[in-house]
Every structure is written in C-alpha cells, then in structure tokens.
Design an enzyme around this catalytic site. Sequence first.
Site, PDB file in Angstrom:
ATOM      1  N   CYS A  69       6.717  -4.249  15.717  1.00  0.00           N
ATOM      2  CA  CYS A  69       6.328  -3.178  16.644  1.00  0.00           C
ATOM      3  C   CYS A  69       4.882  -3.456  17.060  1.00  0.00           C
ATOM      4  O   CYS A  69       4.024  -3.693  16.202  1.00  0.00           O
ATOM      5  CB  CYS A  69       6.429  -1.817  15.963  1.00  0.00           C
ATOM      6  SG  CYS A  69       8.075  -1.494  15.326  1.00  0.00           S
TER       7      CYS A  69
ATOM      8  N   CYS B  59       6.262  -6.883   7.296  1.00  0.00           N
ATOM      9  CA  CYS B  59       7.450  -6.419   8.022  1.00  0.00           C
ATOM     10  C   CYS B  59       7.787  -7.432   9.110  1.00  0.00           C
ATOM     11  O   CYS B  59       6.901  -8.007   9.732  1.00  0.00           O
ATOM     12  CB  CYS B  59       7.180  -5.053   8.652  1.00  0.00           C
ATOM     13  SG  CYS B  59       8.619  -4.354   9.486  1.00  0.00           S
TER      14      CYS B  59
ATOM     15  N   GLU C  24       0.821  -1.204   0.000  1.00  0.00           N
ATOM     16  CA  GLU C  24       0.000   0.000   0.000  1.00  0.00           C
ATOM     17  C   GLU C  24       0.857   1.257   0.000  1.00  0.00           C
ATOM     18  O   GLU C  24       1.945   1.269   0.568  1.00  0.00           O
ATOM     19  CB  GLU C  24      -0.905  -0.013   1.234  1.00  0.00           C
ATOM     20  CG  GLU C  24      -1.846  -1.196   1.204  1.00  0.00           C
ATOM     21  CD  GLU C  24      -2.553  -1.408   2.518  1.00  0.00           C
ATOM     22  OE1 GLU C  24      -3.147  -0.458   3.027  1.00  0.00           O
ATOM     23  OE2 GLU C  24      -2.478  -2.529   3.031  1.00  0.00           O
TER      24      GLU C  24
ATOM     25  N   CYS D 150       1.714  -1.543  15.577  1.00  0.00           N
ATOM     26  CA  CYS D 150       1.642  -1.415  14.116  1.00  0.00           C
ATOM     27  C   CYS D 150       0.964  -2.639  13.505  1.00  0.00           C
ATOM     28  O   CYS D 150       1.381  -3.775  13.752  1.00  0.00           O
ATOM     29  CB  CYS D 150       3.046  -1.266  13.557  1.00  0.00           C
ATOM     30  SG  CYS D 150       3.100  -1.326  11.777  1.00  0.00           S
TER      31      CYS D 150
ATOM     32  N   CYS E 142      -1.261   6.507  10.017  1.00  0.00           N
ATOM     33  CA  CYS E 142      -0.080   5.817  10.543  1.00  0.00           C
ATOM     34  C   CYS E 142      -0.479   4.586  11.332  1.00  0.00           C
ATOM     35  O   CYS E 142      -1.373   4.646  12.167  1.00  0.00           O
ATOM     36  CB  CYS E 142       0.691   6.751  11.457  1.00  0.00           C
ATOM     37  SG  CYS E 142       1.468   8.054  10.545  1.00  0.00           S
TER      38      CYS E 142
ATOM     39  N   CYS F 281       3.445   8.598   0.781  1.00  0.00           N
ATOM     40  CA  CYS F 281       3.993   7.658   1.768  1.00  0.00           C
ATOM     41  C   CYS F 281       4.114   6.300   1.077  1.00  0.00           C
ATOM     42  O   CYS F 281       3.129   5.784   0.543  1.00  0.00           O
ATOM     43  CB  CYS F 281       3.046   7.579   2.969  1.00  0.00           C
ATOM     44  SG  CYS F 281       3.570   6.366   4.189  1.00  0.00           S
TER      45      CYS F 281
END
Length: 359
Positions: A121, A117, A97, A124, A341, A110
């Site tokens: 974290c 990933c 994305e 996230c 975010c 962005c």
Amino acid sequence: MELLGKSKEELRAFCAALGEPAYRGGQIYHALYAEREFEFARMTNLPAALRARLAKEARVTLPEVKRRFASVDRSVRYLLALPPGEEKGAAKATSVESVFMPSEGRQTICISTQAGCAVDCHFCLTAQLGLIRNLSAGEILAQVLLPLEEQKTQLAPQTNVVLMGQGEPLLNFEPVMAAVRIMLDPEGLGISPKHVTLSTSGIVPGIERLAQERVRPKLAISLNASNDEQRDALMPINKKYPLNVLLEACKSYPLRPWEHLTFEYVVLGGVNDLPEDARRMVRLLAPLKSVKVNLIPWNPGELPYQEPSAERIEEFRRILNDKGIPAFVRYSRGRDVMAACGQLALLQIGHQPSTSSVF
Ligand code: SF4
C-alpha cells in the site's frame, strides 16, 4: 518444544506424549493464557516434578523488548526482537512492533501479524520493508500478553485487540487464527469477540475463508478509495481484487446480530478527501447492511502525502452520516513516538522519535 501459541488440544497431546495425564495440558494452557505465567517454576497449579521436567523439555519464549517508547498520550510503542524464522528466505533475526493504548475504561493493543508486508500500500511505511517473514501464533499472542503483564497494575476492565500493525493478517491465516482462537477463548485470554478486530487490505479469498470460521474476530476492510482507479493507485492489491469483487465478498460475509462491517479510510489531503469522494463512498456502501466508516486523517511523515484539513474531514463525515452511514473520525494515538497508523516500521528503516521518552 515451544509452548507459547499452542492450543489446549496441542498442550494436552504434548503432556500425553510425555507420559503425563492429558489434563495437565489444560492446566498449562490456563497458566499461560489466563494467568500470564511464563515461568514453569511459578506454575503452581502443576506438581513440582512436572515443572522440573517442563523446564528441561519445553520453553515459553516471549520476544525480547528491544525498546519501549512512551508517548505523551500514555501509549507505549514496543519494538520487539524476533529470532530468524524457519521459512525459506527468513534466516535473519528481525523485529516487529506493537502499541499499547490506554484510555477511559479500556486498553487497546495494536499488534502485528507479519514482520514487514508484501502488500505494498503506497501510504504505508511497512510496505517499504517488504515481507520479512510470517509471525507464529506465539509471536502474535506475545504482543498481547507482554503489555498486559507489564501494565497489570493499571489495567482497565476491557481489553481491545486490533490486528492492524505490520502485515496483512489474511496472508498469514493459520497462525493468526490460532492466536485469535486463544484470545477469544473464555478459558484462554477471555477477550470478547466484540473487542478483537482484524483489518485486511481486501484479500478476498481470506475474507471468504474467515467467513467459514466458527470463532472469529470482527472484520475491518481498509478501503481508502471510492473507485478502482484511485484504489489501484493507492493499493495495487486492488488490481487483483477490484472493488466489485471485494464488495461482493463483503455482501456475502455472515455478520453476527451485534456485528457491523467496518471500513477504514485513511484521508489523504488533496487525494481522496473531496466531497465527490464521499458521495462515491455512499454509493459504494449503499448495498451493504450494518456498516460503519472510520475516517483516519493521514499522519504526516516520510511519505509524500498531506494531512487533510479539519474542514474537509468534517464535510466528508457529514456527507456519509447524512446518507445514513455512521462515520467517525479516528485520530491516531502515539504520533510523537511514531506509533500512529501507517508509521509502524519507521524505526526499522532508521528514524528515531524526537519527543518520546525511551526506556
Ligand atoms: S497497510 Fe497493511 S496491508 Fe498495506 S502495506 Fe501496510 S501493513 Fe501491509
């Protein structure tokens, strides 16, 4: 041969290997990145015979846009289909994305550097995907080229690119830097190094490697905590590169005269938003020169965190500012299309935006 993502030198070598003059590689480079021309037939700076030959022997692949989500704030979130990767374990097609955010006088894009990933974290959503695969330089660049081309009739003079989408950029170093060099090349996309920011969770060897690069973007560190105990709990990567090691790398990082180091801090209500957290941040950042802090209020969603109150955020900002650390509150764009975010990946784990227009 896939040409998107290739440097000028690689395109010159490719043309030479075809028995063409090497300078034709420079012309292809200009057509691809400065003119955003992706069809060989329309690269009118090349002779017709070469265009026909390229159509047979090369390709330029932009990812297919699976869906676009338009926010009420005019941001557009792109869900892009990617083919299976060549790396081991990356045999399935996937998606990634990126988000286009127009504002007064500029647009900010962005982009993602990995599908999924591995960093984990806890605040996230991308972490829930795990690492699916690294993106190639062409796939990273395409996330900038594609929205710029699509929105070309309404572009503002300045383009900002933030490498803050899915993935940890410093764990996909070579393709990320190959893409960044083309973005920053005046003969490529021609974006100023002041307007491209790479955000890392704090991969210290990657920061040290980036410091050696002649052409590099600005650096932002996703900090989110003010002591090791708190950061270990939010970002397990901190156990590998604890705060003293991370801040030492930041201290040695060679800033250009116009540059500052940015620290991002996702403010989680009741977790890291107390005045004592802000005071610890002040002590942590005091030894560093030229820093600024972006406070990003948590976007409520699928994860068990709370949005901080406006009063807490304001007090946090004031404590930093009073001690000479410039701090800004950054509200995320595109909340209604889950482009804010920490929300990238919601689509891929099966949630749909409720209020957006989909096209
Ligand atoms: S915040 Fe960034 S580094 Fe951390 S899991 Fe999410 S995408 Fe990865």
